[in-house]
Design an enzyme around this catalytic site. Structure first.
Site, PDB file in Angstrom:
ATOM      1  N   MET A  10       0.071 -23.209   5.518  1.00 14.99           N
ATOM      2  CA  MET A  10       1.081 -24.279   5.709  1.00 14.99           C
ATOM      3  C   MET A  10       1.215 -25.142   4.451  1.00 14.99           C
ATOM      4  SD  MET A  10      -0.184 -25.273   9.566  1.00 14.99           S
ATOM      5  CE  MET A  10      -1.918 -25.273   9.074  1.00 14.99           C
ATOM      6  N   GLN A  52       7.762 -28.497  13.883  1.00 20.54           N
ATOM      7  CA  GLN A  52       7.929 -29.782  13.215  1.00 20.54           C
ATOM      8  C   GLN A  52       9.346 -30.297  13.384  1.00 20.54           C
ATOM      9  OE1 GLN A  52       6.889 -28.832   9.175  1.00 20.54           O
ATOM     10  NE2 GLN A  52       4.683 -29.007   9.508  1.00 20.54           N
ATOM     11  N   THR A  83      -3.725 -28.840   5.173  1.00 14.90           N
ATOM     12  CA  THR A  83      -2.440 -29.510   5.011  1.00 14.90           C
ATOM     13  C   THR A  83      -2.609 -30.941   5.469  1.00 14.90           C
ATOM     14  OG1 THR A  83      -0.263 -29.748   6.075  1.00 14.90           O
ATOM     15  CG2 THR A  83      -1.840 -28.382   7.190  1.00 14.90           C
ATOM     16  N   CYS A 196       0.468 -34.475   0.231  1.00 15.33           N
ATOM     17  CA  CYS A 196       1.023 -33.189   0.630  1.00 15.33           C
ATOM     18  C   CYS A 196       0.344 -32.187  -0.274  1.00 15.33           C
ATOM     19  CB  CYS A 196       2.539 -33.140   0.464  1.00 15.33           C
ATOM     20  SG  CYS A 196       3.201 -31.460   0.610  1.00 15.33           S
TER      21      CYS A 196
END
Length: 248
Positions: A10, A52, A83, A196
């Site tokens: 991810m 998401q 992630t 991120c």
């Protein structure tokens, strides 16, 4: 050495970096041919992305919790979610497993505290910046959080999902991200966390005017420390050398 279970994919770009950092850290500590003992559950990011966008966080939590259970059943002594954003469902994963979940924001806070940073600028996906689950975890360690403006959040989120998670790095986007970093510094951030795991593809963690904390790297290093607790190097084993005459 403890076995680490990684919920990854991810995206796979940052998961590959986790694997590299983990194995480098273990080899540097133990020497020789040592590498990390890793179990990887690499999810299809397209399926995660659909959840998401649908704001189906219960479904996302069930998906990652099932991955965590499989890793534990396979022998993982600890689990990490590779992630930042999907730590939004970390409570669901923690509730599903009986081994520790190594939280990414804890690793970030430990590094920030060691460096004397008390207020972090947070750059990540819009959920990480706009919601409180990440800042709340930092606050447990006495670390404050500053986020970009709403317009900047939208731009950073777009760059992450339209470019970085697909392996694309544009120079104009790099310049835009650097401007956001500078804005966070001007707003009072001691350092900026790349919250991120793909942002490190565009922004080097060293050499700029503002200290940057690469969340993927510090998370992987914290996991390596957990895996290595109590581990000692094994005796070196000489390589077998052919003396000729025998088939290899």
């Amino acid at each position: 050495m403890r076995t680490l279970g990684i919920i990854g994919g991810m995206s796979w770009y940052s998961t590959a970096e986790y694997y590299r950092v983990l194995n480098t850290a273990v080899q540097e500590r133990l020497g020789g041919h040592h590498s990390a003992h890793v179990l990887l559950e690499s999810l299809d990011f397209a399926a995660v992305r659909e959840l998401q966008l649908a704001d189906d966080w219960d479904g996302a939590g069930e998906l990652l919790a099932a991955a965590g259970r499989r890793l534990e059943a396979a022998g993982a002594d600890a689990v990490l979610i590779a992630t930042n954003l999907m730590h939004k469902v970390a409570p669901a994963v923690e509730a599903a497993i009986g081994v520790p979940l190594l939280h990414i924001a804890d690793a970030v806070a430990d590094v920030a505290t060691a460096a004397g940073h008390r207020t972090l600028g947070v750059m990540g996906t819009r959920w990480v910046m706009a919601e409180t689950f990440y800042a709340d975890r930092l606050a447990r360690h006495g670390i404050g959080a500053i986020v970009p403006s709403a317009a900047e959040q939208e731009e950073v989120d777009r760059i992450i999902f339209d470019e970085l998670t697909q392996g694309e790095v544009r120079e104009e986007s790099r310049a835009r991200l650097l401007a956001v970093v500078e804005g966070l510094r001007a707003a009072g951030a001691d350092a900026v966390v790349l919250a991120c795991t793909e942002l490190e593809l565009a922004l080097p963690a060293a050499g700029g005017a503002v200290p940057l904390i690469d969340s993927a790297r510090v998370h992987a290093l914290a996991a390596a420390e957990h895996a290595l607790a109590g581990a000692t190097p094994a005796p070196a084993t000489p390589d077998l050398v052919s003396t000729g005459g025998a088939d290899s």
